[in-house]
Structure formats: structure tokens, C-alpha cells
Design a protein around this motif. Structure first.
Motif, PDB file in Angstrom:
ATOM      1  N   GLY B 445     -18.621  11.930  10.078  1.00 34.85           N
ATOM      2  CA  GLY B 445     -17.927  10.649   9.904  1.00 34.85           C
ATOM      3  C   GLY B 445     -17.858  10.246   8.437  1.00 34.85           C
ATOM      4  O   GLY B 445     -16.890   9.619   7.990  1.00 34.85           O
ATOM      5  N   LEU B 449     -14.599   9.692   5.985  1.00 39.24           N
ATOM      6  CA  LEU B 449     -14.436   8.522   5.106  1.00 39.24           C
ATOM      7  C   LEU B 449     -14.230   8.941   3.656  1.00 39.24           C
ATOM      8  O   LEU B 449     -13.448   8.334   2.919  1.00 39.24           O
ATOM      9  CB  LEU B 449     -15.678   7.645   5.177  1.00 39.24           C
ATOM     10  CG  LEU B 449     -15.631   6.446   6.105  1.00 39.24           C
ATOM     11  CD1 LEU B 449     -16.826   5.545   5.828  1.00 39.24           C
ATOM     12  CD2 LEU B 449     -14.337   5.656   5.934  1.00 39.24           C
ATOM     13  N   GLY B 517     -10.652   3.434   8.151  1.00 35.18           N
ATOM     14  CA  GLY B 517     -11.850   3.893   8.858  1.00 35.18           C
ATOM     15  C   GLY B 517     -11.569   4.247  10.301  1.00 35.18           C
ATOM     16  O   GLY B 517     -12.099   5.223  10.833  1.00 35.18           O
ATOM     17  N   SER B 520      -9.985   7.675  10.374  1.00 35.48           N
ATOM     18  CA  SER B 520     -10.500   8.689   9.446  1.00 35.48           C
ATOM     19  C   SER B 520     -10.832  10.020  10.106  1.00 35.48           C
ATOM     20  O   SER B 520     -10.444  11.081   9.603  1.00 35.48           O
ATOM     21  CB  SER B 520     -11.725   8.129   8.701  1.00 35.48           C
ATOM     22  OG  SER B 520     -12.704   7.690   9.618  1.00 35.48           O
TER      23      SER B 520
END
Lengths: 598, 598
Positions: B445, B449, B517, B520
Motif C-alpha cells: 500500500g 502511495l 489514495g 492507488s
């Protein structure tokens, strides 16, 4: 440390509001299932799950089962006591016939509480889970004497059951099995052979273990047409029906496996063990399928259950863990960092799992209700219609809920970062435990083949057409309702993809079965997406109706349902187009390489 | 038992034919990398991987590392000997500068052999892997004296290195770290604090361990602006440069984790340990990022490596395991059943992994070559262009190859049915080992980002525009080529989706960062799909050109490439549309629930 709270409110909302369980009070056993009674039972199961089963889940994984030199097996600390409580609570017989000591309550209710219990301790719940399958087979195919002999003890949980199918060279293809049965002349047989992967094959929690064993009677035809099913008790029964001398069956080893360490997965050796034919000679497969179908629904439910406990821990961690700042500005100015739940990518993870779990729960209970109707309705047409859907949904539930359930344990583990990889937080266990559900009771590729190869074509496609009609009617019936149009529009799009893919199979897979095989897994998931979408549409309608009727106590809960439904429609359901596109590419490219080229 | 054969032919095909390594002979170190030399090195690495590292992979997982009461750690049986062979072969310094004892060969070559070695034994290869990262940081940020003091021993592998970033309350958000450094007055510092998840933190395979430790100098600013990087050797060095007395650093525990049991993941306690500042005060993060970027590429490669070994075992099993009959008629009439590779759903599984691995290998080497150009080219513009792509590709490689690599270990395990769940077949190990690669060196994650939050916008989007242009030019330049039009058409469609998603971010994420976000992870995978598709298009062109030029020895191999390319374009690449659709739903629904509602 891991946490778990049984999703009682959600279960009651589905049972009472979405499915309207009360409307079925005419079905045997349902009259007792009043909302109060249901709430009491579900609440009691939640307590058992949270307070007794869950606290020994992680320790059970770490300790595992121990086989001793004499072939006996010790289960992890606390398992015996917890199983005693489960047994004393009468949970094993919740939906079993009253004449054998059960309570005759709806299977739907049994399934609802089963999710809590499996989430809390999947390994422990496998012991009674396998017993359920054995009970179902004996109920349907056993003689009256066999039922009287075995069922009361199994229904109360004093004895447990197993399913003995797999052999080292023979898993899916049962036609290859070699375990043999030789008639003793007194109606019984001597069973000899080796079975592997036998869950709950040997343990210390029951007075007897009733093995149901597939074997080939000497001289029987080759292949699946020569397979019979036998009852082989661990201890032979004395004349008074109590366990007596040992039988020629023993646990040769416990498998070292990736997860479900609390369950003893055994190599079982049969050495002229006394077995009793159940059902007709050479008709063992049909009896076995009774166990299998029962078990497949239960395994689908396990996928959901583990997804739920993994989700709860991830959500809890995401609220607690302070790390970094929100992209849209500081959210916790009095802390050194914001909780990670402020990050959209963490939200995406949690929403994806939540949207699956809540619809998966509805789907599981909706299907369980079909099972109740199929088995209990007095109306032949109703029974048949319910049985059609049940047959169709069985591979979908098993395959989709376990595939997605596993994926979601991995996603939940990811929320923990490095801490998720450490055993003490429990996230690794959920991943490792959930993994087996994709494999056992027919690997998910087999579920997909069962769906496209058998269930679709069954009775000229009657079941799938009925499903399409039900979903289509729902969309059509609510088309004018502005509150629901967002949901029904998305659902209709998914349904169109599913119908187009079904049509493609009809046109391309009859003459060339590889085209069905090539698209089978995508088709199974396409079905799963659409029926989960259907559940969300039903939930949304229920929520809107309750809100419109002035429901206030649950208002926030209901509004959150609408948000989660929207998320599913926006983010998850559109996958149907990809699944359909893949199906339509067919088998040609897939099958083009020589086997040696891999 | 598991098998492994290093994919030598495929690696050489990519290096020589697809990438044309010879064309880069002007780069320092490349002149020596003639096809003969490359083949010799790759062949020797294959032998080391297959004969020395692979045989102790499963046993290493089962045995794990042992911490003794005195804090020393013993690695699994055979690890020391295998690491000696690795060290003696000069593998650690393959691409390191000659002035510090390395061979100065291309990093591309180092990456190529790294895949074999990591596939054979990921846990073992992490010890030198972490050392590589530490070498890179000292090379770029160390003083001349530090380089002379540490690098020769590290390059030869007599000493190993570690990265000490994480603390219990601080993973991604390094601004929270508490480990403190107090000046001794002689230029050195006293380091105190606790670090967790330290791979290769303590072991028995090196004469010294050079810990690179992030800490906060007393009085430094809060947050990331007050972090410095220190060299903390396990044993302080005598005046002759040899390890002398112990330093105040010790392994407090080994973590119990899901996989990579052969690597000692340590809790490291620093108790006034002597440390030496590397780089400038309070500028520790930039030095740390040198290690990180190096490590992220290596972790992406691990994802590919484990996918490869899992694939090989699944393919092997699918050819051997007899079960059921082909849907299109019996294929092995002399056997009781057909090998399961005849089943389309098994093919789908194998083709999916194969199509990923072969393009993933090309992508890894293509990116490694960019790294070589960025570091070694004499042309400033060439360096910058390569560095742009390298920076952009780093999070994509790390995130996509490890996400997909893990998925593929699960798919490969599924081919084994129940046997895949049993530890002895090794498939469980691949799943458990591959899982960490999605987490460490920045959870995926965070990679996503990094991609949408930093890499996209870098220099006004110069990198991503260059990538779009390169792929677009390839499609355009081959549009008239009938042999390639199927591939380029599919690729162009994927590229269009990627460009549209990029545009959506530009229009919607500037004012509302949550929109970035929220999309992403989907964007990272969308990029991955397109660049993997680009690799397949390049491979297909290479194969067609070689076939057209009359290549016969490799004709089957090349034709199989074309089939696999087609499979990728038909089945895998169309996922771009779903990813794009998800991105375009934005953050609103995702962020709508209260944190308490999860």
C-alpha cells in the motif's frame, strides 16, 4: 492479542428483516424459531464462541495435535473442555430430527450460529462439522437399525464421525480407490486399505468415532460404479450398544500441514476392520454426496467465518495503530500520528472485506433457508424449486466464499504490516487456516466444473433460469423506485454479463467441452458476484424500507448498509465484465502448448 | 519432493535477444559481459542454486533459526556451508565496484542470477541481500574512510549487513522513532533503543555484522527531520581493522513468523552501542532510501523468484498426477487416468503464472538495465531518462511482482489439491515465504502511495510521460506489422486505460488527495499490467523476428512465447478496464463510514 465479537446484530437483521424467517412458520421446526427464540439462541452461541472457543484458537494452532506411539491422539489444551460445553449445549443436534435427540430447529439457524463458532475456532468446529456430514449420510441412506444404533450418540456428540474418501493416489477421481471390502458372511465386511487427509480421524474428545469409509467390495466393477460406503466404528459395539473392543482401524500419522493445526488430520489404516454397508452395494458415491453437499455448504461458511474474524482484527488494528497523517489533513491533532484507518487504501481494504462478509452472510443464510424449504416444505413444487437453487448454489458458495474468504484474510493481514507476519497477532493463523477451505471437500476448480458441467445443464437449465428470473424480477420490480435504482441498475448490468456468459457456454461448450472447463472458474466467480450483488440489493431494499417506516434505533446501522451496498456496486460488482470477457476467449490459447512446454 | 531448475534459457533469451545486452558494451563493466561470459556466469549461478541452495530450502524452513541463551543465533543445517560457497564464488560482489573487491559487472546480470538464487532459497539469500543494501548506502553516503573500512569485507561477504529501521510503535512512519544517539565527543555516538523485524540481525555465518541503524541524535528536531543513520558493528574494530570486542548490541529474540524461517528475524537491543554517523546529521532518511530503493527492486525480484519455483513444481505435478479424464476424450489410454494437465482449469492456472513469470523476468531485467544506465552512462541525458524510469518502476516492481507472485504461489499450491497443504511438498513454504515480500521494505500500500503521491508528479510527470511515449511509440511503430497487430492492439487498449486513469488523477486528486489514495493500489496494478503487456509485446516481436530470420534450433521455444503472449493479451491484460473503473469511483463512498462502523 486477537479479538472476536460474534456479529449478532447483523445475523439477526438478515434472519428477521432480510429473509423474514417468521414468514416460514409453517415449515416444521420453524414455529419455534420466533424472533425472541432466535435472538436467545444466537446470543447464547455468541457467548460460547467468544468466551470458550475463541480463547483457545491461537494456542490450539501453536500447540497442535499430538499422536502418541500407541496411535492415540491428544488435542490441544482446552479443546476437550470446550467441546464438552458445545456438546452439553446441544449445539450438534440443533437442526437434527427430534426422534434422534435433536431439536429439529431450522438448518438456517444452525448455519447462522455455525459461522460464529467456526470464526472463533475453525479447527475445533471441524470435529462436530465432520460429524454433521456423517449424520446426514446415515439419515438419508442408513437402515432403520443403523439410524437407531448410531444417530442418537452422534447427535448428542458423544460419538463423532468422519469421512474417509481420499487415498494417496486418489483424490478427486474416486474411481481409482483401492481400499477393499471382503464379505464376512454375516452381513458385515472386512475393510482394508489406507486413507489420507482424514479430518478428526483420531482424537480424545469422544467415546467412539464413526468412520464412514468408501471401499470396493471384492469383485465389484472398476471405477466409480464399484464403490460402496461402510460404517466402520473405532470401537465395535457391544450388544448393549456401548463401545466395546477395538476395531482394526488406527491412526498411522498426523499430517504436518500449513494450518488447522488444532484438527487432527490423520493417515488412517484399515486392517481387516469390521465395516457395515450403508445404502446399496456399489452405490457408495450417492451416499457420499449427501455428506459432501452438506459439507460443501459448511466449508463455504468457514470461508466467510474466517474472513469475518480476520476483518474484525484488521479494523480494530486500523483504529488503534497510529502511523502517518491523513492525506486530507491531520485527524488526531492530540496524537503523534493519525490512526491508519484515515488512509483511503486501508479503507479500501476494510470496505472490500466488509462488503463481502455482510453479503456473504446473507447469501449463506438465504441458501440455508433454501435447504430448509427443500427438506421440510409440504409443497412438492416449492421443495423442487428450493432444491434447484440449493444444488446450483452449493458449488458457488463453496468456491466463491472460500476463494474470497482466503483473499480477505490476506488483505486483513496486510493491514498489520510486519506485525501481521508474526504469529502472535493471529493474522497468520487466519490465512493458514482459511487456505484449506479452498481445497477440501472438492478443490475449488472441481466446484467450478460441477457448476458448469452439471449444475448448469441440470433439468435443461431449470435452476439457473429460475435464478436469473428471480434476480431479473427483483430489478424489474424495483425499477421505478428511485431509492433503489442505483443498486438495481448495477445489478442488472452484472446479471446481463452472467446471462451472456451462460449463453456463450450454450453456444460454444456443447460441441467443445474444453470451452466450459476453460471458463469454469471465471464463471463460478461471475455467479458469485451477481448473487452477492443480489444480496446487497435485497439488503438495501430492506434498509430503505425500514428507514422509510421510521426505524430510528437502528438508523445508523441501516444507513451504513446503504453505503456498503453502494461500495459493492461501484467497486466489486463491475468485475463481472472481466470475468465474462475471459470466458469468451475460450480454450484455444489455453490448450495450445504441449504439456512438456510448461 | 520439490524440484527446481533455474530458467537459464529464458534468462539468456531476455538478456541477449530481447534486451540486446551487447548493445550496451560502452557502459562500464558491460564490455566484459559478452554472451559467452554471460552464459558462463548464469550457468554457474544455476548450478549453485540447484545443487547447493535449493536442497536445504525445505529443511531450512522446517528447522528454522535458533537463538541461544547468550543471544547467539544458529542458522539451519547447511546454511553456513552454502553461504561459504556463495561467498567464495564472489557472488556478493558481482556488480560491486572493483576498487572494493567487486567485479564491476552489470547490475542487470546480478539481478538475473539473483532470481535463481532467491527461488532456490529465499531465506538464505536474504543474508547477502541485506548486505547489498548496506553496501549501497555506504557507497553513496559513507566517508572515504568508512568505505575503506567496511566495504571490502562486506563485498567479499566476510561481514554481512542489516537495515535497522522499524521499532514497535514505528514502521512506515519513521518520524516516530525513538532510538537515540548521544555524542561521545570523539565523533562516535552511543546508540540506545530497540529495533524489531531485523532480518539477518544475528547469525553464525559472518565474522562481523554491520548494522545500519536509524536513530535520533539528542536534541534533534522532531519527526523525520531529526533522524540520522549510524554504522553500528556487532564487534568493534581493532586498529588493524579486524573485529575486536563486542559492542552494546544484542539479539533479544527471534520472531515467530509465518515463513522465511531460515532467516533470523531479530529483535535487536542497542544499549549504548558505539555507532558512527553515516552521511550528515539529521539526513538519515536520504541515506536510508538508497538502501530501500535497492532493496525494493530485490524484493520485487523475490516475488518473481518464488512464483517461478512454485510454478515449476505445479507444472511438474500436473504432468505426473493421474486423476480423472480429459473433457475432450481420453488422453492417456494406457493409464487409469489422464495427467491433470489435460484439464483446462489446471492449464488456466499454469498459463496465468507462466505468462506472469516470463514477462516479470523481462520487466525485472529491463528495469535493472535502466539502473545500470542511470548509474554508469557517460551521457547525462541518458542517465536522467533511465533514472526517471527506474524511480517510477521501483514501486511498481515491488508492489506488483510481490502481490502477483504471492497469488501465484497460492494458485500453484492449489494444483496439488490436499497435497499442497502438507508441508512436505514445499508448496506451503512458497506461499508462506512469498507472503513477506508484500510487506517488508514498505508494505505494498505504501508502494502504491509512493507511486501516485510522488513518482507520478515527479518533475511535472516527466517519467510517466516518457513511459507512455515509449509504449505508445512501440505500438505505433509496429502498427503496420500484421504479425504483431494482435499484441499491439491489446497493449494500446491497456495503455489507453492507464492514460485515462492518470488523467483522472490529474483532474480529481490535486484538490482532493483522498482520491489518489483511494485509487492507488488499483493504479499500481494498472501500471503493472501495462508494462507487463509491453514486455510481452517486445518478446513477441523478438520471437517473430528470430523466426522470420530462420531461427530453427529455438523455433518451438519461440512459438511457445507467441502463444503465451497471446494468452496474456486475451486473459490478463483486459483487467486494465476494471482497474480504471475502480479508480474513477474515487474516495467518496470509501471514506463515508465512521471509523467506529467498521
Amino acid at each position: 492479542m486477537p479479538i472476536f465479537k460474534a456479529p449478532v446484530d447483523d445475523t439477526l437483521f438478515i434472519l428477521n428483516d432480510v429473509l423474514g424467517l417468521e414468514r416460514y412458520h409453517n415449515l416444521p421446526g420453524f414455529a419455534d424459531a420466533t424472533p425472541d427464540m432466535v435472538a436467545a439462541i444466537v446470543g447464547e452461541a455468541a457467548r460460547l464462541a467468544e468466551e470458550e472457543l475463541f480463547p483457545i484458537n491461537l494456542s490450539g494452532d501453536q500447540e497442535g495435535c499430538t499422536r502418541h506411539d500407541d496411535g492415540t491422539v491428544t488435542t490441544p489444551a482446552g479443546f476437550r473442555k470446550a467441546f464438552d460445553l458445545y456438546r452439553e449445549g446441544g449445539w450438534l443436534g440443533l437442526a437434527a430430527p427430534e426422534e434422534f435427540g435433536g431439536q429439529g430447529l431450522p438448518y438456517t439457524l444452525h448455519t447462522a450460529v455455525g459461522e460464529f463458532l467456526s470464526a472463533a475456532n475453525m479447527s475445533l468446529m471441524m470435529y462436530p462439522g465432520l460429524t454433521q456430514g456423517a449424520i446426514a449420510a446415515i439419515l438419508e441412506h442408513g437402515s432403520e437399525e443403523q439410524k437407531r444404533t448410531y444417530l442418537p450418540k452422534m447427535v448428542e456428540g458423544t460419538w463423532t464421525g468422519t469421512m474417509n474418501l481420499t487415498e494417496p493416489h486418489c483424490g478427486t477421481d474416486l474411481g481409482l480407490l483401492r481400499t477393499k471390502a471382503v464379505p464376512n458372511g454375516d452381513g458385515s465386511h472386512r475393510i482394508s486399505g489406507q486413507k489420507i487427509f482424514i479430518s478428526a480421524g483420531e482424537h480424545d474428545m469422544a467415546e467412539n468415532i464413526i468412520h464412514l469409509v468408501l471401499a470396493r467390495i471384492e469383485g465389484a466393477p472398476e471405477g466409480v460404479k464399484g464403490i460402496s460406503l461402510f460404517i466402520v466404528p473405532k470401537f465395535k459395539l457391544n450388544d448393549d450398544g456401548q463401545p466395546g473392543e477395538g476395531n482394526g482401524v488406527s491412526c498411522g500419522a498426523i499430517e504436518e500441514k500449513m494450518g488447522i493445526h488444532g484438527n487432527s488430520t490423520c493417515v488412517m489404516n484399515y486392517d481387516e476392520a469390521t465395516g457395515y454397508l450403508i445404502g446399496a452395494e456399489n452405490k457408495g458415491l450417492s451416499a457420499m454426496f449427501v455428506m459432501m453437499n452438506e459439507a460443501r455448504l459448511a466449508v463455504g461458511m468457514q470461508g466467510l467465518a474466517i474472513s469475518e474474524i480476520a476483518y474484525q482484527n484488521a479494523a480494530n488494528y486500523a483504529r488503534d495503530r497510529l502511523q502517518g497523517r491523513s492525506l486530507s489533513g491531520v485527524k488526531a491533532p492530540d496524537q503523534k500520528a493519525d490512526p491508519i484507518i484515515v488512509h483511503p487504501d486501508v479503507r479500501r481494504t476494510l470496505m472490500t472485506i466488509k462488503a463481502f462478509n455482510e453479503a456473504g452472510r446473507a447469501l449463506t443464510l438465504w441458501t440455508a433457508l433454501k435447504s430448509d424449504i427443500a427438506h421440510r416444505s409440504g409443497n412438492e413444487q416449492e421443495r423442487q424449486a428450493a432444491d434447484d437453487i440449493l444444488s446450483l448454489m452449493t458449488p458457488i458458495l463453496k468456491g466463491v466464499l472460500t476463494d474470497k474468504g482466503f483473499d480477505h484474510t490476506v488483505m486483513a493481514q496486510q493491514v498489520f504490516g510486519g506485525h501481521g507476519y508474526i504469529e502472535e497477532h493471529g493474522m497468520s493463523q487466519y490465512v493458514r487456516d482459511a487456505r484449506i477451505a479452498m481445497i477440501y471437500e472438492g478443490a475449488n476448480g472441481i466446484q467450478a466444473l460441477d457448476l458448469v458441467g452439471r449444475k448448469l445443464a441440470m433439468n435443461g437449465g431449470r435452476a439457473v433460469m429460475a435464478l436469473f428470473k428471480e434476480i431479473g424480477d427483483f430489478c424489474e420490480g424495483n425499477r421505478g423506485d428511485d431509492r433503489l435504482s442505483g443498486y438495481t441498475k448495477a445489478l442488472k448490468k452484472g446479471l446481463n454479463d452472467l446471462q451472456a456468459a451462460t449463453m456463450w457456454f450454450m453456444q460454444n461448450a456443447m460441441a467443445k467441452p474444453d470451452n466450459a472447463g476453460a471458463g469454469s472458474t471465471d464463471y463460478m466467480h461471475l455467479c458469485g458476484l451477481v448473487v452477492l450483488g443480489y444480496m446487497w440489493a435485497k439488503i438495501a431494499k430492506t434498509a430503505e424500507d425500514k428507514l422509510a417506516a421510521g426505524e430510528t434505533a437502528q438508523a445508523d446501522y441501516l444507513k451504513n448498509k446503504l453505503i456498503t451496498a453502494r461500495f459493492f456496486m461501484e467497486r466489486i460488482l463491475p468485475e463481472t465484465a472481466l470475468r465474462k470477457a475471459r470466458i469468451e476467449t475460450g480454450a484455444d490459447t489455453l490448450m495450445a502448448l504441449d504439456a512438456a512446454a510448461f
